[in-house]
Design a protein around this motif. Structure first.
Motif, PDB file in Angstrom:
ATOM      1  N   THR A 233      45.195  56.181  11.689  1.00 44.44           N
ATOM      2  CA  THR A 233      45.084  56.065  10.241  1.00 44.44           C
ATOM      3  C   THR A 233      45.029  57.437   9.588  1.00 44.44           C
ATOM      4  O   THR A 233      44.278  58.315  10.017  1.00 44.44           O
ATOM      5  CB  THR A 233      43.814  55.272   9.877  1.00 44.44           C
ATOM      6  OG1 THR A 233      43.882  53.984  10.486  1.00 44.44           O
ATOM      7  CG2 THR A 233      43.678  55.119   8.378  1.00 44.44           C
ATOM      8  N   ASN A 234      45.836  57.620   8.534  1.00 42.91           N
ATOM      9  CA  ASN A 234      45.820  58.854   7.742  1.00 42.91           C
ATOM     10  C   ASN A 234      45.950  60.106   8.593  1.00 42.91           C
ATOM     11  O   ASN A 234      45.312  61.126   8.335  1.00 42.91           O
ATOM     12  CB  ASN A 234      44.541  58.943   6.909  1.00 42.91           C
ATOM     13  CG  ASN A 234      44.460  57.867   5.845  1.00 42.91           C
ATOM     14  OD1 ASN A 234      45.479  57.449   5.306  1.00 42.91           O
ATOM     15  ND2 ASN A 234      43.274  57.406   5.546  1.00 42.91           N
ATOM     16  N   THR A 235      46.780  60.048   9.627  1.00 42.81           N
ATOM     17  CA  THR A 235      46.912  61.166  10.550  1.00 42.81           C
ATOM     18  C   THR A 235      48.379  61.445  10.854  1.00 42.81           C
ATOM     19  O   THR A 235      49.153  60.521  11.085  1.00 42.81           O
ATOM     20  CB  THR A 235      46.171  60.870  11.872  1.00 42.81           C
ATOM     21  OG1 THR A 235      44.801  60.578  11.589  1.00 42.81           O
ATOM     22  CG2 THR A 235      46.235  62.054  12.812  1.00 42.81           C
ATOM     23  N   ARG A 236      48.723  62.716  10.854  1.00 40.89           N
ATOM     24  CA  ARG A 236      50.048  63.162  11.307  1.00 40.89           C
ATOM     25  C   ARG A 236      49.853  63.932  12.600  1.00 40.89           C
ATOM     26  O   ARG A 236      48.993  64.811  12.681  1.00 40.89           O
ATOM     27  CB  ARG A 236      50.711  64.054  10.260  1.00 40.89           C
ATOM     28  CG  ARG A 236      52.068  64.591  10.688  1.00 40.89           C
ATOM     29  CD  ARG A 236      52.738  65.381   9.591  1.00 40.89           C
ATOM     30  NE  ARG A 236      53.045  64.527   8.452  1.00 40.89           N
ATOM     31  CZ  ARG A 236      53.800  64.923   7.419  1.00 40.89           C
ATOM     32  NH1 ARG A 236      54.284  66.154   7.398  1.00 40.89           N
ATOM     33  NH2 ARG A 236      54.047  64.111   6.417  1.00 40.89           N
ATOM     34  N   ARG A 237      50.632  63.578  13.625  1.00 35.99           N
ATOM     35  CA  ARG A 237      50.479  64.200  14.925  1.00 35.99           C
ATOM     36  C   ARG A 237      51.791  64.782  15.413  1.00 35.99           C
ATOM     37  O   ARG A 237      52.870  64.264  15.102  1.00 35.99           O
ATOM     38  CB  ARG A 237      49.985  63.175  15.962  1.00 35.99           C
ATOM     39  CG  ARG A 237      48.508  62.849  15.865  1.00 35.99           C
ATOM     40  CD  ARG A 237      48.111  61.735  16.801  1.00 35.99           C
ATOM     41  NE  ARG A 237      46.659  61.635  16.928  1.00 35.99           N
ATOM     42  CZ  ARG A 237      46.026  60.579  17.410  1.00 35.99           C
ATOM     43  NH1 ARG A 237      46.708  59.540  17.838  1.00 35.99           N
ATOM     44  NH2 ARG A 237      44.714  60.571  17.492  1.00 35.99           N
ATOM     45  N   VAL A 238      51.672  65.839  16.212  1.00 33.00           N
ATOM     46  CA  VAL A 238      52.803  66.379  16.959  1.00 33.00           C
ATOM     47  C   VAL A 238      52.447  66.276  18.431  1.00 33.00           C
ATOM     48  O   VAL A 238      51.439  66.840  18.871  1.00 33.00           O
ATOM     49  CB  VAL A 238      53.117  67.834  16.568  1.00 33.00           C
ATOM     50  CG1 VAL A 238      54.163  68.420  17.509  1.00 33.00           C
ATOM     51  CG2 VAL A 238      53.607  67.905  15.127  1.00 33.00           C
ATOM     52  N   LEU A 239      53.246  65.527  19.174  1.00 35.26           N
ATOM     53  CA  LEU A 239      53.058  65.396  20.618  1.00 35.26           C
ATOM     54  C   LEU A 239      53.669  66.611  21.292  1.00 35.26           C
ATOM     55  O   LEU A 239      54.870  66.856  21.195  1.00 35.26           O
ATOM     56  CB  LEU A 239      53.720  64.112  21.115  1.00 35.26           C
ATOM     57  CG  LEU A 239      53.676  63.849  22.624  1.00 35.26           C
ATOM     58  CD1 LEU A 239      52.245  63.792  23.125  1.00 35.26           C
ATOM     59  CD2 LEU A 239      54.426  62.567  22.949  1.00 35.26           C
ATOM     60  N   LYS A 240      52.835  67.406  21.968  1.00 35.47           N
ATOM     61  CA  LYS A 240      53.280  68.671  22.544  1.00 35.47           C
ATOM     62  C   LYS A 240      53.513  68.622  24.047  1.00 35.47           C
ATOM     63  O   LYS A 240      54.385  69.339  24.561  1.00 35.47           O
ATOM     64  CB  LYS A 240      52.251  69.769  22.233  1.00 35.47           C
ATOM     65  CG  LYS A 240      52.214  70.185  20.775  1.00 35.47           C
ATOM     66  CD  LYS A 240      51.275  71.367  20.604  1.00 35.47           C
ATOM     67  CE  LYS A 240      51.443  72.019  19.251  1.00 35.47           C
ATOM     68  NZ  LYS A 240      50.612  73.230  19.114  1.00 35.47           N
ATOM     69  N   ALA A 241      52.722  67.848  24.756  1.00 33.79           N
ATOM     70  CA  ALA A 241      52.849  67.841  26.213  1.00 33.79           C
ATOM     71  C   ALA A 241      52.254  66.567  26.779  1.00 33.79           C
ATOM     72  O   ALA A 241      51.332  65.980  26.202  1.00 33.79           O
ATOM     73  CB  ALA A 241      52.157  69.058  26.828  1.00 33.79           C
ATOM     74  N   ILE A 242      52.803  66.125  27.911  1.00 32.88           N
ATOM     75  CA  ILE A 242      52.288  64.977  28.651  1.00 32.88           C
ATOM     76  C   ILE A 242      52.214  65.374  30.119  1.00 32.88           C
ATOM     77  O   ILE A 242      53.121  66.031  30.636  1.00 32.88           O
ATOM     78  CB  ILE A 242      53.200  63.744  28.518  1.00 32.88           C
ATOM     79  CG1 ILE A 242      53.419  63.369  27.048  1.00 32.88           C
ATOM     80  CG2 ILE A 242      52.621  62.554  29.288  1.00 32.88           C
ATOM     81  CD1 ILE A 242      54.469  62.294  26.855  1.00 32.88           C
ATOM     82  N   ILE A 243      51.139  64.974  30.784  1.00 32.57           N
ATOM     83  CA  ILE A 243      51.037  65.214  32.217  1.00 32.57           C
ATOM     84  C   ILE A 243      50.541  63.937  32.893  1.00 32.57           C
ATOM     85  O   ILE A 243      49.647  63.259  32.386  1.00 32.57           O
ATOM     86  CB  ILE A 243      50.121  66.411  32.531  1.00 32.57           C
ATOM     87  CG1 ILE A 243      50.257  66.807  34.006  1.00 32.57           C
ATOM     88  CG2 ILE A 243      48.676  66.127  32.149  1.00 32.57           C
ATOM     89  CD1 ILE A 243      49.732  68.196  34.311  1.00 32.57           C
ATOM     90  N   LEU A 244      51.166  63.598  34.009  1.00 33.45           N
ATOM     91  CA  LEU A 244      50.829  62.428  34.795  1.00 33.45           C
ATOM     92  C   LEU A 244      50.519  62.862  36.222  1.00 33.45           C
ATOM     93  O   LEU A 244      51.345  63.512  36.873  1.00 33.45           O
ATOM     94  CB  LEU A 244      51.995  61.434  34.803  1.00 33.45           C
ATOM     95  CG  LEU A 244      51.928  60.267  35.788  1.00 33.45           C
ATOM     96  CD1 LEU A 244      50.778  59.334  35.449  1.00 33.45           C
ATOM     97  CD2 LEU A 244      53.252  59.504  35.797  1.00 33.45           C
ATOM     98  N   TYR A 245      49.312  62.557  36.706  1.00 37.64           N
ATOM     99  CA  TYR A 245      48.907  62.860  38.076  1.00 37.64           C
ATOM    100  C   TYR A 245      48.935  61.562  38.891  1.00 37.64           C
ATOM    101  O   TYR A 245      48.396  60.543  38.442  1.00 37.64           O
ATOM    102  CB  TYR A 245      47.488  63.430  38.120  1.00 37.64           C
ATOM    103  CG  TYR A 245      47.282  64.690  37.317  1.00 37.64           C
ATOM    104  CD1 TYR A 245      47.661  65.935  37.826  1.00 37.64           C
ATOM    105  CD2 TYR A 245      46.678  64.648  36.064  1.00 37.64           C
ATOM    106  CE1 TYR A 245      47.437  67.101  37.102  1.00 37.64           C
ATOM    107  CE2 TYR A 245      46.461  65.805  35.324  1.00 37.64           C
ATOM    108  CZ  TYR A 245      46.847  67.018  35.859  1.00 37.64           C
ATOM    109  OH  TYR A 245      46.635  68.167  35.137  1.00 37.64           O
ATOM    110  N   TRP A 246      49.527  61.619  40.092  1.00 40.35           N
ATOM    111  CA  TRP A 246      49.640  60.397  40.906  1.00 40.35           C
ATOM    112  C   TRP A 246      49.261  60.686  42.355  1.00 40.35           C
ATOM    113  O   TRP A 246      49.762  61.638  42.953  1.00 40.35           O
ATOM    114  CB  TRP A 246      51.079  59.872  40.854  1.00 40.35           C
ATOM    115  CG  TRP A 246      51.215  58.435  41.289  1.00 40.35           C
ATOM    116  CD1 TRP A 246      51.133  57.950  42.559  1.00 40.35           C
ATOM    117  CD2 TRP A 246      51.469  57.315  40.449  1.00 40.35           C
ATOM    118  NE1 TRP A 246      51.315  56.590  42.573  1.00 40.35           N
ATOM    119  CE2 TRP A 246      51.524  56.166  41.279  1.00 40.35           C
ATOM    120  CE3 TRP A 246      51.648  57.149  39.074  1.00 40.35           C
ATOM    121  CZ2 TRP A 246      51.766  54.888  40.792  1.00 40.35           C
ATOM    122  CZ3 TRP A 246      51.882  55.877  38.570  1.00 40.35           C
ATOM    123  CH2 TRP A 246      51.935  54.765  39.422  1.00 40.35           C
TER     124      TRP A 246
END
Length: 288
Positions: A149-162
């Motif tokens: 709600t009422n938020t603007r985001r920039v997705l910069k990085a994703i990391i997945l550990y398996w």
């Protein structure tokens, strides 16, 4: 500095929009035209965490005059980007704002005072690490949705550990960006009738990470400073994605009302004894 006049029966309005709970005080000093100086305080105000604007009226001006000082003070250890404040005068007769006294983020190094004006989308935002999955079983795909709600985001990085168990010889894992977990949701707009399912609405698919029994690995996707890339690290051996055939989509802007889904799953061979965790780095601004 602009002169901020008040009239008899005017009041003051403090508006807070916040993602954390913190205690604030608003203080205003008014010099009446008759020479009397009056101080007004909002009292303690604990902000809501829903990112929805909350309003508090306080004070009652006795005579016409001029605002000499105004400030909003926080008693908490806050960071920039968590709480946005606006302090204004209000006409008690017409219940309309007359004059904005200050408008800015409030945090440790900034206690906004009279004449300070800043748009909530100006400057650097607040960087957060969001948990997408926490020690999940390998046969349980996870979908995380980016919207607030009422938020603007920039997705910069994703990391997945398996971590791959010994239950099966091999498994293939990937990350997919697409619609949210709910049917009909999409990134940028809405899906037409008959357009359903995460595969049909996928925006991006990472190269698969292949892990043998008792191996561990990760998928890392980044996009900062003009450099976008991904890497699969298979049991200590990194393999960088080809930017021509597997370009990173990050950084990716996600505005209020838009839904971006991040899906993490084993496309083959995933077992309950496998374990994985995933996180995302975002920069966000309160969108007022």
């Amino acid at each position: 500095m602009t002169e901020h006049r008040v009239l008899e029966n005017d009041r003051f309005q403090l508006v807070t929009t916040s993602s954390i709970a913190q205690t604030l005080f608003a203080r205003v000093v008014v010099r009446y035209d008759n020479g009397i100086v009056r101080r007004f305080s909002s009292g303690a105000r604990v902000t809501d965490t829903t990112r929805v604007p909350q309003t508090k009226l306080f004070g009652l001006v006795g005579f016409p005059g001029v605002v000499e000082r105004a400030q909003v003070v926080s008693l908490e250890n806050a960071k920039r980007g968590e709480t946005f404040v606006e302090l204004a005068t209000q006409d008690d007769q017409e219940e309309a704002l007359q004059d904005i006294l200050l408008q800015d983020y409030i945090h440790n190094n900034n206690q906004p005072s009279l004449g300070r004006y800043r748009n909530s989308l100006e400057g650097p935002g607040l960087e957060r690490v969001l948990t997408l999955a926490d020690d999940q079983d390998g046969d349980n795909p996870t979908s995380a949705t980016f919207n607030a709600t009422n938020t603007r985001r920039v997705l910069k990085a994703i990391i997945l550990y398996w971590f791959a168990s010994s239950d099966v010889a091999t498994r293939a894992i990937d990350i997919r960006l697409g619609r949210g977990a709910s049917a009909g949701t999409a990134y940028l707009g809405t899906l037409p009738t008959g357009f359903a399912g995460p595969n049909e609405s996928m925006l991006w698919l990472s190269p698969a990470l292949s892990l043998a029994a008792d191996e561990e690995g990760l998928i890392f996707i980044s996009g900062q400073g003009g450099v976008s890339y991904g890497v699969n690290n298979d049991n200590g051996t990194p393999a960088y994605h080809n930017r021509s055939t597997a370009p990173s989509p990050l950084p990716l802007l996600i505005r209020e009302g838009e839904t971006l889904g991040v899906h993490m799953l084993a496309t083959s061979g995933g077992q309950e004894a496998d374990k994985y965790s995933a996180f995302a780095l975002v920069e966000e601004w309160l969108e007022i």
